[in-house]
Design an enzyme around this catalytic site. Structure first.
Site: not given
Ligand SMILES: NC(=O)c1ccc[n+]([C@@H]2O[C@H](COP(=O)([O-])OP(=O)(O)OC[C@H]3O[C@@H](n4cnc5c(N)ncnc54)[C@H](O)[C@@H]3O)[C@@H](O)[C@H]2O)c1
Length: 267
Positions: A174, A157, A170
């Site tokens: 990351k 991130s 967080y």
């Molecule tokens: N959404 C954003 O703005 C953003 C920005 C930067 C990075 N990210 C990163 O992208 C990735 C995906 O994020 P997203 O936005 O799709 O999130 P989201 O919350 O939509 O999806 C996350 C998924 O991870 C699963 N999960 C959580 N803990 C878990 C565990 N212990 N074991 C297995 N599954 C687990 C949840 O059930 C969910 O299905 C993450 O690593 C997040 O940190 C997201």
């Protein structure tokens, strides 16, 4: 001359065809594929001919995702912080699909709180999922891929690079993901494994993780607002497809930002 034009057009056509089925015969395990970025990546990979393992703790949404993917999808319940779950997930993948070509360490959680608000318990919980989970994902991916080679894609991130004071645990988790990626890439290179390990650094993505910020605010749609700090899950999924595909075969240990210049604009 004509012949040359003809053959280059033919090449382009073939290239186009190849791009359509970039994932033919590939099996990809994606963590957190029941939602957001992981779900979009699962669909994009299947659209390109891959078979995917939707690995998530959320059984309901995970099974629903697989229903939409059809026979190319398999749901596996996986808590990324649990080593036994990883052993099982890899075993089930081999039993069902016969091989594995890539692991996308995408699952994560986003608790908020600055350093003064974050308890040691919150800190440890965040690190145990985001950092430990990616560590285990890389470890089991290497074990599964080292004979034939393959790709590992880790989701970090902009919080790993910028300050983001309200995301203390967080950001640190990351940062660990980004550092681990470099370490894994160098390790695989030294051993001649042909396993590539890369990090994606998204800015904001419109997923359930960040819904509290963007929902109800149409100004935050990138389609309408070129300065939006949010992209769509497919914008990240497209890079995941590229990093899993053989087109990126010489990209290893890289950190690729998908943030619409957010970090560079900080100065
Ligand atoms: N959404 C954003 O703005 C953003 C920005 C930067 C990075 N990210 C990163 O992208 C990735 C995906 O994020 P997203 O936005 O799709 O999130 P989201 O919350 O939509 O999806 C996350 C998924 O991870 C699963 N999960 C959580 N803990 C878990 C565990 N212990 N074991 C297995 N599954 C687990 C949840 O059930 C969910 O299905 C993450 O690593 C997040 O940190 C997201």
């Amino acid at each position: 001359m004509n012949l040359r034009i003809h053959s280059s057009q033919k090449q382009l056509k073939n290239k186009g065809r190849a791009l359509k089925n970039r994932m033919q015969d590939k099996v990809v395990l994606i963590t957190g594929a029941a939602s957001g970025v992981g779900q979009a990546a699962a669909q994009a990979l299947v659209d390109q001919g891959a078979r995917v393992v939707v690995a998530d703790i959320d059984e309901h949404n995970g099974r629903e995702t697989v229903q939409r993917l059809g026979e190319a999808g398999l749901f596996v319940r996986l808590n990324i912080a649990d080593e036994y779950d990883w052993e099982q997930a890899v075993a089930v993948t081999y039993a069902h699909f016969g091989h594995l070509d890539a692991v996308v360490n995408n699952a994560g959680i986003l608790p908020t709180g600055d350093i003064e608000q974050t308890s040691l318990q919150d800190w440890r919980r965040t690190l145990s999922i985001n950092a430990d989970g990616t560590f285990l994902g890389c470890k089991y991916a290497i074990q599964a891929l080292r004979e034939k080679g393959g790709a590992i894609v880790n989701l970090a991130s902009t919080a790993a690079v910028a300050g983001h004071p309200g995301m203390c645990a967080y950001s640190a988790s990351k940062g660990a993901v980004a550092a681990l990626t470099r370490n894994v890439a160098a390790h695989c290179l030294n051993h001649g494994y042909r396993i590539r390990c890369n990090t994606i650094i998204p800015g904001g993505v419109r997923t359930p993780m960040t819904a509290a910020i963007w929902s109800g605010n149409d100004d935050l749609s990138f389609a309408d607002n070129p300065k939006s700090p949010f992209c769509e899950p497919l914008d990240i999924a497209n890079l995941i497809v590229f990093l899993v595909s053989d087109e990126s075969r010489y990209i290893n240990g890289a950190e690729m930002r998908v943030d619409n210049a957010f970090l560079v604009a900080l100065g």
